[in-house]
Write a protein that holds these residues in place. Structure first.
Motif, PDB file in Angstrom:
ATOM      1  N   ALA A 616       7.868  -8.370  -5.627  1.00 30.18           N
ATOM      2  CA  ALA A 616       6.517  -7.910  -5.328  1.00 30.18           C
ATOM      3  C   ALA A 616       6.275  -6.557  -5.984  1.00 30.18           C
ATOM      4  O   ALA A 616       7.187  -5.732  -6.092  1.00 30.18           O
ATOM      5  CB  ALA A 616       6.285  -7.806  -3.819  1.00 30.18           C
ATOM      6  N   GLU A 617       5.063  -6.323  -6.414  1.00 30.96           N
ATOM      7  CA  GLU A 617       4.657  -5.040  -6.969  1.00 30.96           C
ATOM      8  C   GLU A 617       4.112  -4.151  -5.845  1.00 30.96           C
ATOM      9  O   GLU A 617       3.471  -4.648  -4.903  1.00 30.96           O
ATOM     10  CB  GLU A 617       3.594  -5.239  -8.045  1.00 30.96           C
ATOM     11  N   LEU A 618       4.369  -2.859  -5.956  1.00 28.51           N
ATOM     12  CA  LEU A 618       3.949  -1.900  -4.936  1.00 28.51           C
ATOM     13  C   LEU A 618       2.570  -1.347  -5.287  1.00 28.51           C
ATOM     14  O   LEU A 618       2.321  -0.955  -6.428  1.00 28.51           O
ATOM     15  CB  LEU A 618       4.963  -0.761  -4.840  1.00 28.51           C
ATOM     16  N   SER A 619       1.696  -1.353  -4.310  1.00 27.77           N
ATOM     17  CA  SER A 619       0.347  -0.856  -4.557  1.00 27.77           C
ATOM     18  C   SER A 619       0.365   0.656  -4.737  1.00 27.77           C
ATOM     19  O   SER A 619       1.303   1.355  -4.319  1.00 27.77           O
ATOM     20  CB  SER A 619      -0.578  -1.243  -3.404  1.00 27.77           C
ATOM     21  N   LYS A 620      -0.684   1.170  -5.309  1.00 25.96           N
ATOM     22  CA  LYS A 620      -0.785   2.601  -5.580  1.00 25.96           C
ATOM     23  C   LYS A 620      -0.840   3.399  -4.292  1.00 25.96           C
ATOM     24  O   LYS A 620      -0.233   4.478  -4.185  1.00 25.96           O
ATOM     25  CB  LYS A 620      -2.023   2.867  -6.431  1.00 25.96           C
ATOM     26  N   ASP A 621      -1.544   2.891  -3.287  1.00 29.59           N
ATOM     27  CA  ASP A 621      -1.688   3.631  -2.026  1.00 29.59           C
ATOM     28  C   ASP A 621      -0.343   3.798  -1.327  1.00 29.59           C
ATOM     29  O   ASP A 621      -0.047   4.872  -0.777  1.00 29.59           O
ATOM     30  CB  ASP A 621      -2.669   2.892  -1.111  1.00 29.59           C
ATOM     31  N   LEU A 622       0.477   2.750  -1.334  1.00 26.55           N
ATOM     32  CA  LEU A 622       1.786   2.864  -0.704  1.00 26.55           C
ATOM     33  C   LEU A 622       2.732   3.731  -1.517  1.00 26.55           C
ATOM     34  O   LEU A 622       3.557   4.465  -0.963  1.00 26.55           O
ATOM     35  CB  LEU A 622       2.401   1.477  -0.508  1.00 26.55           C
ATOM     36  N   LYS A 642       5.933   0.304   5.197  1.00 24.49           N
ATOM     37  CA  LYS A 642       5.299  -0.716   6.019  1.00 24.49           C
ATOM     38  C   LYS A 642       4.064  -1.203   5.272  1.00 24.49           C
ATOM     39  O   LYS A 642       3.179  -0.425   4.932  1.00 24.49           O
ATOM     40  CB  LYS A 642       4.900  -0.155   7.383  1.00 24.49           C
ATOM     41  N   GLY A 643       4.049  -2.506   4.967  1.00 23.64           N
ATOM     42  CA  GLY A 643       2.940  -3.042   4.193  1.00 23.64           C
ATOM     43  C   GLY A 643       2.746  -4.521   4.434  1.00 23.64           C
ATOM     44  O   GLY A 643       3.440  -5.155   5.239  1.00 23.64           O
ATOM     45  N   LYS A 644       1.836  -5.077   3.705  1.00 19.13           N
ATOM     46  CA  LYS A 644       1.496  -6.496   3.802  1.00 19.13           C
ATOM     47  C   LYS A 644       1.533  -7.102   2.403  1.00 19.13           C
ATOM     48  O   LYS A 644       0.975  -6.540   1.460  1.00 19.13           O
ATOM     49  CB  LYS A 644       0.100  -6.664   4.411  1.00 19.13           C
ATOM     50  N   ILE A 645       2.214  -8.268   2.271  1.00 17.07           N
ATOM     51  CA  ILE A 645       2.339  -8.932   0.979  1.00 17.07           C
ATOM     52  C   ILE A 645       1.121  -9.826   0.744  1.00 17.07           C
ATOM     53  O   ILE A 645       0.796 -10.681   1.571  1.00 17.07           O
ATOM     54  CB  ILE A 645       3.639  -9.755   0.917  1.00 17.07           C
ATOM     55  N   ASN A 646       0.466  -9.594  -0.371  1.00 14.64           N
ATOM     56  CA  ASN A 646      -0.686 -10.409  -0.763  1.00 14.64           C
ATOM     57  C   ASN A 646      -0.399 -11.061  -2.115  1.00 14.64           C
ATOM     58  O   ASN A 646       0.435 -10.586  -2.892  1.00 14.64           O
ATOM     59  CB  ASN A 646      -1.954  -9.551  -0.860  1.00 14.64           C
ATOM     60  N   LEU A 654       2.501  -5.769  -2.684  1.00 15.52           N
ATOM     61  CA  LEU A 654       2.741  -5.151  -1.385  1.00 15.52           C
ATOM     62  C   LEU A 654       1.756  -4.010  -1.208  1.00 15.52           C
ATOM     63  O   LEU A 654       1.821  -2.998  -1.908  1.00 15.52           O
ATOM     64  CB  LEU A 654       4.183  -4.636  -1.303  1.00 15.52           C
ATOM     65  N   GLY A 655       0.843  -4.201  -0.283  1.00 11.04           N
ATOM     66  CA  GLY A 655      -0.199  -3.212  -0.036  1.00 11.04           C
ATOM     67  C   GLY A 655      -0.165  -2.711   1.390  1.00 11.04           C
ATOM     68  O   GLY A 655       0.595  -3.199   2.229  1.00 11.04           O
ATOM     69  N   PRO A 656      -0.951  -1.680   1.709  1.00 14.37           N
ATOM     70  CA  PRO A 656      -0.962  -1.119   3.070  1.00 14.37           C
ATOM     71  C   PRO A 656      -1.541  -2.103   4.068  1.00 14.37           C
ATOM     72  O   PRO A 656      -2.364  -2.953   3.737  1.00 14.37           O
ATOM     73  CB  PRO A 656      -1.844   0.126   2.918  1.00 14.37           C
TER      74      PRO A 656
END
Length: 783
Positions: A616-622, A642-646, A654-656
């Protein structure tokens, strides 16, 4: 991932068809027509034109019954017949006299509404598409390159146009199943024709359909989404689909299908180097987990030879050398030179026939090869020492010559073609070349405006100010003449013989080629150029006895066998799916690092999953909020998140976690909640409970800390002493190994039990337990 082969194909004109299930998406790979199956039908005007009475079930059954009796006579074998093979000699009168139906791939066992995507790799791969798109249950998306969609459109429109001859002759189609598909009609057909119609077990009857209309073609084209090479398209945020050049035909492609956890390369018939279209882009196919090898051209091509029959000898003698020279073998351009030699041989045969006073009928359906052949033939005519040719017509050639006219009984009303004049004395400058096709004019214009889809040599012509193909100059010099068909008014005035005619055919059953074959079949000076077909004898059956010469050519239609293994070594897949027919042709090498699976018609193959983990790629916000902690050995830094996989564009992201928002119906309600929150904090401050809450929050945080690694008792004693805790280390030997205990005596009693699998802290003092936990955390990696 599951794969079901619907049809293994029959070479260039009938590519394979598959159903692929990947990541919950149902993908149909190609939907062609089996044009070779139309050989069971009789072309228009064999001896006499069939009437509408002949198409009635009763009349046809009587004719079939009579023909069966005739066929029971002792068969006559010619010089080429093997007397050891007992087969039935067919006659032209035994063909089905009815409006042709067309055979597609088997889809009757599938729910059409569940087809999500259709991928089309070549123009011939979309000839059956209107049968699918006219079904109201179909709601999927169709993807093809821009040239494939355009050339496929021209082919479908030409097929509908030429088929109108049959509809004008036989009248409206009767509802229901045609007579020749009934059990009585099938029983009266010769065995060879019955196998083509019904198959070996009679299961192919459901694949026949009445031809679509011009309106169905328009509806089909509206559902086709065109792409360029290497252009990505995302389906349902799950799959990334991308085409790459296969080098077979203008716009033909291979497809990469990438999902979140796996990717597949759909490898169709490919040619490494072409003289008209872009070369096979095999380098872009590297890194694929699974390769679906769908190039079955070697099964139906006589030029493909099995190098040897022993697996051991093949590995030791052949594959060891190929592994060392894989790159050199793949870059070998000898196959392109051989193709040009074939075209040169065809041109020389055509020129020789013209020199003898005969006409040449070239019926090749490959668009790119036809354009190259047209160029080379014109150059050879200009450079050849062609002397004056005398008229080849004579009284002994029945059915030929200037005295023969196409009467109204030989063509459907209101078509009437007059006598075609014969040229008695011609020079090489006046040998006309005719292109008879309803799509020829538009196809010639289209081929000169698509430089980005052609080979580098053609693109260089554009930069130097030349035309991509020379037919533009030939049209301007009136060396070639383009007409929709034999009934074109201008053709009568331009016609002269000897001549050279290019006209596509659908197994010699439909179009201008039928009328020209009937005109020239009795002259031995004439030449028919066709491609190698599976049932050549049946295809030429309506035109026998055939005095004209027949030249069957076989063009390269796919990857040569000696390049399959080096190609796989270059691509380095993990799993390769080969057709069952290739088991004895493409023998596996003992040094292969990939798994080989075989598929066969109407059987489902389950492809194992290659990846158990999810990337999974990590979002910028996380990423901004991360607080990495360096490990004690200094090898890396880690952080908890702590995040949610979309799922986004075929990749996991992986985003917040979105915070639940509470809505208030009135503004006063929100102000009241703010006041209550402030008052509660004041109450905690007055009671002195705020430090207690802070201590509980800290304890909860420590409970969530994750530790790993082996605990060193000696280091733990040092950490305890730094915090004012005194203890004694006692070691024990157990059945599972060594264990130790630390007995704490000050400031209070506690026991720390350390084993290989777990550590337990026992104490009645909550504050002492927190200090011991802090000491343990200082000796271990934690986060």
């Amino acid at each position: 991932m599951k794969l079901t082969c619907l049809n293994q194909g029959k070479g260039f004109y009938f590519p394979p068809c598959h159903m692929l299930h990947i990541c919950g998406v149902q993908i149909l790979l190609e939907f062609p027509l089996d044009l070779s199956a139309t050989s069971v039908f009789s072309p228009i005007n064999i001896g006499r034109a069939p009437t509408r009475d002949d198409s009635s079930p009763g009349k046809v059954l009587k004719l079939c019954k009579r023909r069966k009796i005739d066929s029971e006579e002792e068969p006559k074998f010619d010089e080429t017949t093997d007397s050891n093979d007992a087969f039935e000699v067919l006659k032209g009168s035994e063909l089905i006299c009815a409006e042709p139906w067309y055979k597609t791939a088997c889809l009757h066992q599938w729910d059409i509404s569940m087809i999500d995507v259709v991928l089309v790799s070549s123009p011939l791969g979309m000839l059956g598409l209107p049968f699918l798109t006219r079904d109201k249950r179909f709601s999927g998306k169709v993807y093809a390159t821009m040239p494939v969609a355009k050339l496929g459109q021209l082919m479908m429109e030409e097929l509908v146009s030429m088929h109108e001859e049959f509809r004008q002759l036989y009248g409206p189609q009767e509802p229901g199943c045609p007579h020749w598909m009934c059990s009585e009609g099938l029983d009266l057909l010769p065995k060879a024709l019955r196998e083509i119609v019904a198959g070996m077990n009679g299961l192919d009857l459901v694949n026949w359909q009445c031809l679509y209309s011009a309106a169905d073609v328009k509806v089909c084209l509206k559902k086709v989404h065109t792409l360029r090479y290497a252009e990505e398209v995302c389906y349902d945020n799950t799959l990334i689909i991308k085409p790459f050049s296969s080098g077979l035909e203008i716009g033909s492609s291979n497809w990469r299908i990438s999902g979140p956890r796996r990717n597949l390369m759909y490898l169709t018939s490919s040619v490494f180097e072409s003289d008209h279209t872009m070369d096979f882009d095999y380098r872009s196919l590297q890194g694929s987990d699974v390769i679906l090898f769908s190039d079955c051209s070697y099964v139906h091509n006589t030029e493909y030879k099995v190098p040897c029959t022993s697996s051991a000898s093949l590995s030791s003698d052949c594959y060891s050398d190929r592994a060392n020279n894989a790159a050199e073998l793949l870059s070998d351009n000898s196959e392109s030179l051989k193709e040009m030699q074939k075209i040169g041989f065809i041109c020389s045969c055509a020129v020789n026939s013209v020199k003898a006073g005969g006409c040449v009928l070239i019926s090749i359906g490959r668009i790119g090869s036809s354009l190259v052949l047209l160029e080379q033939l014109s150059l050879m005519l200009d450079s050849s020492d062609l002397k004056a040719a005398t008229s080849w017509h004579s009284a002994e050639h029945k059915g030929c010559g200037t005295n023969v006219q196409y009467s109204s009984s030989s063509l459907p009303d209101p078509i009437v073609v007059g006598p075609l004049p014969c040229l008695k004395h011609v020079s090489n400058k006046n040998i006309p070349i005719f292109l008879l096709s309803t799509s020829a004019e538009e196809m010639l214009a289209f081929s000169n405006v698509i430089p980005e889809w052609l080979c580098n040599q053609r693109q260089q012509k554009l930069y130097s100010g030349e035309a991509l193909f020379s037919h533009t100059e030939l049209l301007g010099a009136k060396k070639i003449h383009v007409f929709p068909g034999v009934d074109s008014p201008g053709l009568i005035n331009a016609w002269q013989e000897p001549c050279i005619v290019f006209s596509p055919h659908w197994n010699l059953r439909i179009g201008p080629v039928v009328h020209l074959l009937r005109r020239w079949r009795g002259n031995e000076k004439c030449l028919l150029v066709i491609e190698h077909m599976m049932d050549t004898d049946i295809a030429l059956l309506p035109f026998k006895p055939l005095a004209m010469k027949v030249l069957q050519c076989s063009f390269l239609s796919g990857i040569r066998l000696d390049k399959v293994q080096p190609l796989m070594e270059k691509l380095q897949p993990k799993i390769v799916l080969y057709p069952e027919d290739s088991r004895i042709r493409v023998l596996p090498d003992d040094r292969n690092l990939y798994t080989i699976l075989y598929y066969t018609k109407n059987e489902t193959v389950r492809i194992p999953c290659l990846r158990n983990e999810i990337e999974a790629e990590l979002s910028k916000d996380l990423a901004i909020g991360l607080k990495p902690k360096l490990l004690k050995n200094g090898s890396m830094a880690i952080a908890r998140v702590k995040g949610k996989i979309n799922l986004n564009l075929g990749r996991h992201l992986l985003g917040p976690v979105p915070e639940p928002s509470r809505t208030f119906q009135h503004e006063d309600e929100k102000d009241l909640m703010d006041v209550v929150s402030v008052e509660n904090s004041r109450i905690f401050q007055r009671r002195g409970d705020l430090p207690v809450l802070a201590e509980k929050s800290s304890r909860i945080f420590h409970n969530r800390v994750v530790h790993w690694g082996s605990m060193d008792p000696s280091m733990l004693l040092v950490a305890l002493e730094e915090r004012g805790i005194n203890g004694t280390l006692v070691k024990h030997e157990t059945s599972s190994g060594f264990s130790c205990k630390i007995h704490v005596s000050e400031p209070n009693k506690a026991v720390i039990d350390i084993s290989g699998s777990s550590s337990v802290i026992s104490t009645g003092d909550e504050s002492l337990g927190a200090l011991i936990l802090e000491a343990v955390s200082s000796t271990l990696d934690s986060i």
